[in-house]
Design an enzyme around this catalytic site. Structure first.
Site, PDB file in Angstrom:
ATOM      1  N   GLN A   1      18.821 -17.091  12.528  1.00 48.80           N
ATOM      2  CA  GLN A   1      18.409 -18.266  13.294  1.00 48.80           C
ATOM      3  C   GLN A   1      17.062 -18.015  13.962  1.00 48.80           C
ATOM      4  O   GLN A   1      16.794 -16.924  14.462  1.00 48.80           O
ATOM      5  CB  GLN A   1      19.468 -18.585  14.344  1.00 48.80           C
ATOM      6  CG  GLN A   1      19.235 -19.903  15.056  1.00 48.80           C
ATOM      7  CD  GLN A   1      20.405 -20.267  15.960  1.00 48.80           C
ATOM      8  OE1 GLN A   1      21.489 -19.711  15.848  1.00 48.80           O
ATOM      9  NE2 GLN A   1      20.173 -21.195  16.871  1.00 48.80           N
TER      10      GLN A   1
ATOM     11  N   SER B   1      21.836 -11.156  11.493  1.00 47.68           N
ATOM     12  CA  SER B   1      22.798 -12.044  12.147  1.00 47.68           C
ATOM     13  C   SER B   1      23.318 -13.090  11.150  1.00 47.68           C
ATOM     14  O   SER B   1      24.044 -12.746  10.222  1.00 47.68           O
ATOM     15  CB  SER B   1      22.146 -12.693  13.379  1.00 47.68           C
ATOM     16  OG  SER B   1      23.084 -13.410  14.131  1.00 47.68           O
ATOM     17  N   LEU B   2      22.942 -14.347  11.309  1.00 52.74           N
ATOM     18  CA  LEU B   2      23.315 -15.383  10.348  1.00 52.74           C
ATOM     19  C   LEU B   2      22.993 -14.958   8.918  1.00 52.74           C
ATOM     20  O   LEU B   2      23.755 -15.237   7.979  1.00 52.74           O
ATOM     21  CB  LEU B   2      22.564 -16.673  10.687  1.00 52.74           C
ATOM     22  CG  LEU B   2      22.433 -17.717   9.572  1.00 52.74           C
ATOM     23  CD1 LEU B   2      23.766 -18.367   9.309  1.00 52.74           C
ATOM     24  CD2 LEU B   2      21.366 -18.738   9.908  1.00 52.74           C
TER      25      LEU B   2
ATOM     26  N   ARG C   1      30.445 -21.658  12.223  1.00 53.82           N
ATOM     27  CA  ARG C   1      29.883 -20.667  13.136  1.00 53.82           C
ATOM     28  C   ARG C   1      28.837 -21.301  14.053  1.00 53.82           C
ATOM     29  O   ARG C   1      28.864 -21.118  15.267  1.00 53.82           O
ATOM     30  CB  ARG C   1      29.255 -19.530  12.323  1.00 53.82           C
ATOM     31  CG  ARG C   1      28.638 -18.386  13.130  1.00 53.82           C
ATOM     32  CD  ARG C   1      28.045 -17.380  12.153  1.00 53.82           C
ATOM     33  NE  ARG C   1      27.567 -16.153  12.784  1.00 53.82           N
ATOM     34  CZ  ARG C   1      26.336 -15.924  13.197  1.00 53.82           C
ATOM     35  NH1 ARG C   1      25.412 -16.890  13.070  1.00 53.82           N
ATOM     36  NH2 ARG C   1      25.990 -14.769  13.728  1.00 53.82           N
TER      37      ARG C   1
ATOM     38  N   HIS D   1      25.732 -13.159  20.758  1.00 53.89           N
ATOM     39  CA  HIS D   1      26.138 -11.765  20.536  1.00 53.89           C
ATOM     40  C   HIS D   1      26.672 -11.093  21.803  1.00 53.89           C
ATOM     41  O   HIS D   1      26.526  -9.890  21.983  1.00 53.89           O
ATOM     42  CB  HIS D   1      24.983 -10.955  19.932  1.00 53.89           C
ATOM     43  CG  HIS D   1      24.550 -11.469  18.595  1.00 53.89           C
ATOM     44  ND1 HIS D   1      25.329 -11.373  17.474  1.00 53.89           N
ATOM     45  CD2 HIS D   1      23.419 -12.119  18.218  1.00 53.89           C
ATOM     46  CE1 HIS D   1      24.700 -11.927  16.446  1.00 53.89           C
ATOM     47  NE2 HIS D   1      23.543 -12.400  16.881  1.00 53.89           N
TER      48      HIS D   1
ATOM     49  N   GLN E   1      30.279  -8.969  14.843  1.00 57.48           N
ATOM     50  CA  GLN E   1      28.849  -9.300  14.933  1.00 57.48           C
ATOM     51  C   GLN E   1      28.603 -10.476  15.870  1.00 57.48           C
ATOM     52  O   GLN E   1      27.598 -10.532  16.575  1.00 57.48           O
ATOM     53  CB  GLN E   1      28.308  -9.613  13.537  1.00 57.48           C
ATOM     54  CG  GLN E   1      26.820  -9.894  13.473  1.00 57.48           C
ATOM     55  CD  GLN E   1      26.518 -11.126  12.662  1.00 57.48           C
ATOM     56  OE1 GLN E   1      26.605 -12.251  13.147  1.00 57.48           O
ATOM     57  NE2 GLN E   1      26.146 -10.914  11.408  1.00 57.48           N
TER      58      GLN E   1
END
Length: 312
Positions: free
Chosen positions: A5, A92-93, A117, A210, A259
Site C-alpha cells: 500500500q 506487506s500487501l 483485508r 501492523h 503480518q
C-alpha cells in the site's frame, strides 16, 4: 518483488488494459469479484478514493498481477523458464501478490482476501485513531530506545487507553517506520533527533497498521484464511514476519495473520536472498519504492545487484 500500500497512483494499469485485451479482461474479472468498477478507479481516480485502504489494496494487487501477466505473455516454455524467478516476495500487501506469483493461491481467492483485508483494516482504523511515522538515521536498538522513552513519558490517550508505539516496518538501513497511537507517534517525531535521527516523517495513513490496533481486522481475516485453500508454493516465497521461505502451505495463513498485527522485516527478507546468492531483482507493479530500498540494502552490504522494473 511486489509493492504494498502506498504504491498506488491514478492511471496505473490503463496502458496495459488499453493495449492488451487479456489484461482488459483481467480488470473486468476483478470488477466482478470486488463488486464495483475497480478498473475505473485505477485508471481515472479520484485519488482520494484510490488512496483509501479499502480500495488501494485490491487495486495494487490487480495492477501488480496485470504487470506480471504482461511479463509472462507471448513467451515459449523455454523463454518462460528464463524469466521465472527462483524466489519472490512482497512488502506487506505485496506478499499476497508474491504468493499468487508462486502459484500458492489463485487470482480470485487472492483478490477476495486482499479486498477483505483492506476493508477490515479500514474499519479497525476507524475504531481507534492511530498513525505511523518514518524514522530516518536510526538502527533497531536506537529506535527501541526512542519508543521506550516516549512511552515512559506519555500519559493515557484521550480514549483512556494506554499509549502504543512500536517499530513495524524495517525497510532498509536507517529507515524504520513506527506505528501506534497518534500522540505517541507525534512525540516520537518530536524527539527523534535527540536519539540521533536525521529526520522523522509523519505518514499519511488511515491507522496504526501492523500493530495490535489491527486485532479486529485480524479476527475477520483469520476466518477467511481458514476457508482459503493454499497450495505449496512452486518457488521460494519469503515471508515478511521472519524473512524466511515458506516451508509448506500450512504456514501461509498463520504468517499472513501475524503480518497484519506484527512487524514487516523487509530488510531482513532482502538480506536473506542476498545471502542465498541473488543478484538480479525485478520490481513488478506500480511505483519504484522497492527498487530504492533494495539499492540501500545492497549498498550497505557492498553487494552489486541488477534491478529491473515492470510497471503499469
Amino acid at each position: 518483488m511486489f509493492p504494498g500500500q502506498g504504491a498506488q497512483q491514478v492511471g496505473m494499469g490503463q496502458k496495459l488494459a488499453d493495449s492488451v485485451p487479456e489484461l482488459a479482461e483481467l480488470y473486468r474479472r476483478a470488477n466482478d469479484i470486488v463488486g464495483y468498477d475497480l478498473a475505473k478507479i485505477c485508471f481515472e481516480g479520484p485519488a482520494e478514493k484510490l488512496d483509501t485502504t479499502e480500495i488501494s489494496q485490491p487495486a495494487i494487487f490487480v495492477t501488480s498481477v496485470a504487470c506480471l501477466t504482461a511479463l509472462r505473455m507471448g513467451k515459449t516454455e523455454e523463454e518462460l523458464a528464463q524469466v521465472e524467478p527462483e524466489a519472490c516476495l512482497g512488502l506487506s500487501l505485496g506478499e499476497y501478490t508474491a504468493l499468487y506469483a508462486g502459484k500458492a493461491i489463485g487470482f480470485e481467492d487472492g483478490l477476495r482476501l486482499v479486498q477483505l483485508r483492506g476493508r477490515a483494516m479500514q474499519a479497525a482504523a476507524g475504531q481507534r485513531k492511530g498513525t505511523m511515522v518514518s524514522i530516518l538515521g536510526l538502527d533497531e536498538q536506537q529506535v527501541n530506545r526512542l519508543c521506550q522513552a516516549v512511552l515512559e513519558e506519555s500519559p493515557q490517550e484521550e480514549d483512556a487507553l494506554e499509549p502504543l508505539l512500536v517499530p513495524v516496518n524495517f525497510n532498509c538501513p536507517g529507515q524504520i517506520v513506527l506505528s501506534g497511537s497518534v500522540r505517541a507517534c507525534e512525540r516520537a517525531a518530536e524527539r527523534a533527533k535527540e536519539f540521533g535521527a536525521i529526520r522523522a516523517i509523519p505518514l499519511r495513513v488511515a491507522g496504526a497498521f501492523h500493530t495490535e490496533m489491527m486485532a479486529p481486522a485480524a479476527r475477520q481475516l483469520g476466518l477467511a484464511l481458514k476457508e482459503c485453500n493454499f497450495s505449496q508454493p512452486r518457488m521460494k516465497v519469503v515471508a515478511n514476519v521472519d524473512g524466511l521461505v515458506y516451508d509448506n502451505s500450512e504456514q501461509i495463513p498463520d504468517k499472513l495473520l501475524r503480518q497484519l498485527i506484527g512487524a514487516v522485516r523487509w530488510q531482513q527478507s532482502i538480506e536473506f536472498l542476498l545471502e542465498q546468492g541473488a543478484e538480479r531483482f525485478v520490481e513488478i507493479g506500480p511505483g519504484r519504492v522497492l527498487t530504492g530500498l533494495l539499492k540501500k540494502i545492497s549498498r550497505a552490504r557492498k553487494q552489486k545487484v541488477k534491478i529491473l522494473t515492470v510497471g503499469g
